[in-house]
Write an enzyme that holds these catalytic residues in place. Structure first.
Site, mmCIF file in Angstrom:
data_model
loop_
_atom_site.group_PDB
_atom_site.id
_atom_site.type_symbol
_atom_site.label_atom_id
_atom_site.label_comp_id
_atom_site.label_asym_id
_atom_site.label_seq_id
_atom_site.Cartn_x
_atom_site.Cartn_y
_atom_site.Cartn_z
ATOM 1 C CE LYS A 20 -1.700 -3.639 3.890
ATOM 2 N NZ LYS A 20 -1.804 -4.967 3.409
ATOM 3 N N PRO B 1 5.108 6.960 9.247
ATOM 4 C CG PRO B 1 6.884 7.092 10.855
ATOM 5 C CD PRO B 1 6.611 7.528 9.393
ATOM 6 C CB SER C 150 -0.958 0.070 1.303
ATOM 7 O OG SER C 150 -1.475 1.389 1.233
#
Length: 257
Positions: free
Chosen positions: A159, A143, A137
């Protein structure tokens, strides 16, 4: 006469019961002269929902030992598994505020997007799979991205950890990081590749799932897609020229991660 299957790569798509994974699985089945399709789902219910064919395997990606039969003899793996946040019941939009989300126990991004994807990469490598396409993604460079706060899952963090693990695995890979996924028809838009979430600062930061699915399959067919990582979005329908030359698209990409 030689067996024609020898020329057709066997492609396993995991998350085949999901919205994008199911499109990939169906596209592979439609191109049976080019590919031998396999799907992987988590439950018998999912298997039946996508047609219940013998080429659909049932396995829990969180359990590494379950994955061997599905990847055995596969030439390529397309990873489309993902943790899915659920909305807490009782949200009333008329009262304003925002819905709250949660992950089911044992189905947090750490277990699904990190451990589950690591297990798939390890199993594929052990089985001699020659190319792994991983759909991640956009948003992973930040973050503090809002998606990370959903259910306190840090989904983009996990991910990205799996993406890095794949890039370090030694197996030829293609890492695709799409923008916002739309349930719209594919093949009608000009696709755009980027890096480092730069597209998130533009107006073109979404893409139909069907186009993501097509890029997954096209990536298997061009050397130019190997050892590459890229963000993927599309222009609005009617703007630009619908992408047909995927070799040219992949050739624009230079980033390995």
């Amino acid at each position: 006469m030689a067996d024609s299957a020898a020329a057709r790569p066997t492609v396993l798509v995991t998350g085949a019961g999901g919205r994008t994974g199911n499109i990939v699985y169906n596209k592979l089945k439609e191109r049976s002269e080019q590919f031998v399709a396999r799907g992987l789902v988590r439950t018998e219910e999912s298997k039946q929902k996508i047609g219940g064919a013998d080429d659909v395997y049932i396995a829990d990606i969180r359990d590494a030992d379950h994955l061997a039969p599905a990847v055995q003899g596969a030439d390529a793996l397309i990873i489309l598994t993902s943790a899915v946040p659920k909305m807490k019941p009782g949200f009333d939009p008329s009262k304003g505020g925002r819905p709250e989300f949660y992950y089911e126990d044992g189905m947090y991004p750490e277990q699904v997007d990190w451990i589950g994807q690591k297990n798939q990469i390890d199993a594929a490598k052990a089985a001699g799979v020659k190319h792994i396409v991983l759909v991640g993604s956009m948003g992973g460079t930040n973050p503090n991205h809002p998606l990370n706060s959903l259910g306190n899952g840090n989904i983009l963090v996990w991910k990205r950890k799996a993406e890095q693990y794949l890039a370090d695995s030694g197996v030829p890979y293609t890492i695709i990081r799409p923008g916002g996924l739309q349930d719209k028809d594919g093949g009608l838009r000009e696709l755009i590749v980027g890096k480092d979430d730069e597209l998130l600062q533009t107006d073109t930061k979404s893409i139909p799932r069907a186009d993501v699915a097509e890029v997954c399959i096209q990536a298997l067919q061009y050397e130019e897609a190997k050892f590459k990582a890229f963000d993927l979005a599309s222009k609005p329908e009617g703007v630009g020229t619908p992408t047909k030359d995927f070799r040219a698209l992949f050739s624009q990409i230079t980033a390995r991660f």
